[in-house]
Design a protein around this motif. Structure first.
Motif, PDB file in Angstrom:
ATOM      1  N   GLY A 152     -22.566 -47.777 -13.295  1.00  0.00           N
ATOM      2  CA  GLY A 152     -23.488 -48.784 -13.816  1.00  0.00           C
ATOM      3  C   GLY A 152     -24.294 -49.481 -12.742  1.00  0.00           C
ATOM      4  O   GLY A 152     -24.111 -49.281 -11.535  1.00  0.00           O
ATOM      5  N   ASP A 153     -25.196 -50.339 -13.183  1.00  0.00           N
ATOM      6  CA  ASP A 153     -26.145 -51.017 -12.299  1.00  0.00           C
ATOM      7  C   ASP A 153     -25.455 -51.833 -11.207  1.00  0.00           C
ATOM      8  O   ASP A 153     -24.425 -52.478 -11.448  1.00  0.00           O
ATOM      9  CB  ASP A 153     -27.032 -51.967 -13.106  1.00  0.00           C
ATOM     10  CG  ASP A 153     -27.918 -51.252 -14.110  1.00  0.00           C
ATOM     11  OD1 ASP A 153     -28.037 -50.020 -14.035  1.00  0.00           O
ATOM     12  OD2 ASP A 153     -28.495 -51.950 -14.978  1.00  0.00           O
ATOM     13  N   SER A 171     -20.884 -51.805 -14.254  1.00  0.00           N
ATOM     14  CA  SER A 171     -21.892 -52.394 -13.374  1.00  0.00           C
ATOM     15  C   SER A 171     -21.286 -53.476 -12.482  1.00  0.00           C
ATOM     16  O   SER A 171     -20.219 -54.024 -12.778  1.00  0.00           O
ATOM     17  CB  SER A 171     -23.028 -52.988 -14.201  1.00  0.00           C
ATOM     18  OG  SER A 171     -22.547 -54.042 -15.015  1.00  0.00           O
ATOM     19  N   HIS A 210     -16.835 -53.750 -15.893  1.00  0.00           N
ATOM     20  CA  HIS A 210     -17.835 -54.421 -15.070  1.00  0.00           C
ATOM     21  C   HIS A 210     -17.176 -55.433 -14.128  1.00  0.00           C
ATOM     22  O   HIS A 210     -16.115 -55.977 -14.417  1.00  0.00           O
ATOM     23  CB  HIS A 210     -18.852 -55.144 -15.950  1.00  0.00           C
ATOM     24  CG  HIS A 210     -19.465 -54.282 -17.010  1.00  0.00           C
ATOM     25  ND1 HIS A 210     -20.143 -53.107 -16.723  1.00  0.00           N
ATOM     26  CD2 HIS A 210     -19.491 -54.401 -18.365  1.00  0.00           C
ATOM     27  CE1 HIS A 210     -20.578 -52.556 -17.845  1.00  0.00           C
ATOM     28  NE2 HIS A 210     -20.198 -53.319 -18.858  1.00  0.00           N
TER      29      HIS A 210
END
Length: 330
Positions: A152-153, A171, A210
């Protein structure tokens, strides 16, 4: 080098400023090692005695403590000096290593891999078939990302880390040097003829949420089937082992050299102390704490604190330790 006045620092922290110093502050440091251009912190009564002889010009102090600033020195009283020091450390944090080019010429990236905007790939990295990297992913030199993995980002992966095939990474994660994600789970059974061991295939994957941070040389093994799962916000120290099919809830903490055997389940907010080990197929309830060096062989209820080897309720274990000391004295 950045420097700040005590007033500028207090504007950031919004504490109660007591005393004053004309000295510009150029960084944080421990009480005993600080020079007159440093700020330090005092989080408990045991450290107050060092303030008088410390050269630090300023200190962050828990507001429950009684500390006098002294001449040309200042203290900032806060509800939690530890958390405030985290802001100071961020203020003086040196920048991360820079990339001269976003994609290094020696990186090997499969033609089917997809990369979002602003990705940076260091020297000698490998990005395999059908890998998907979100926006702003950073791979420092010598990272390997194997086939069909998704990241993810804004996730950062430091050198030497290997993320095996089919992993699903969220992320804003940080993986420090030499982390292993998705290696085979440890599964063997004696062969029918009794002359060797049969390796059990591990066909699952690893799913990481995340804002997870995993320390250097830690391992998260892929599942025998289904997934090994690390929930959002978990913080894993160095040299930690998480075996196949483990499930960690949100915001769990595992300190260095602790380990989970296969199929352990941790609820949300579980804390595992350094060197603690947890037996396979054990469930630890949300909010529980496992004391450092403990060996857990039974389920632990939500909010419970256990200590010892084998681990027991902390109050019972402490009573046993007191009784044993009395026996020794006799």
């Amino acid at each position: 080098m950045a420097s700040y006045s005590i007033q500028e620092i207090n504007d950031l922290l919004k504490g109660e400023l007591v005393g004053n110093t004309t000295q510009q502050i150029e960084g944080p440091e421990q009480l005993q090692n600080a020079k007159n251009n440093h700020i330090t912190f005092i989080g408990s009564t045991k450290y107050i005695k060092y303030w008088e002889t410390s050269q630090a010009c300023a200190a962050l102090v828990n507001d429950t403590l009684s500390v006098e600033p002294g001449e040309n020195r200042a203290i900032i009283k806060l509800k939690n000096a530890d958390l405030a020091m985290a802001k100071i450390l961020e203020l003086f944090n040196p920048p991360a290593p820079e990339f001269e080019t976003e994609i290094h010429a020696t990186a090997v990236i499969h033609e089917t891999a997809k990369m979002g905007d602003g990705c940076k790939i260091g020297a000698n990295c490998y990005v395999g078939k059908n890998v998907v990297l979100g926006n702003g992913v950073v791979l420092y030199p010598n990272v390997s990302i194997f086939d069909h993995t998704t990241i993810g980002d804004n996730t950062v992966v430091w050198s030497g880390t290997v993320i095996r095939e089919r992993s699903d990474i969220g992320s804003h994660c940080i993986f420090h040097t030499n982390v292993s994600i998705g290696a085979d789970g440890f599964g063997y059974r004696p062969s029918d003829d009794g002359r060797g061991m049969v390796k059990i295939p591990q066909i699952g994957n690893v799913v990481i949420g995340h804002y997870v941070e995993i320390g250097a040389n830690s391992c998260v093994d892929r599942a025998k089937f289904s997934s090994t799962i690390i929930g959002d916000g978990c913080k894993i120290d160095n040299l930690v082992q998480i075996a196949h099919n483990c499930i960690l809830g949100r915001s769990c903490i595992m300190a260095g050299q602790s380990g989970l055997a296969g199929s352990v389940t941790l609820g949300d907010g579980v804390i595992v102390g350094g060197g603690a080990v947890i037996k396979d197929h054990t469930t630890i309830g949300s909010g529980a704490t496992i004391g450092g060096g403990s060996g857990v062989i039974n389920d632990v209820g939500p909010g419970q604190t256990v200590l010892g080897y084998p681990a027991q309720d902390s109050r019972d274990m402490l009573k046993q330790w007191v009784a044993m000391r009395k026996l020794v004295k006799k």
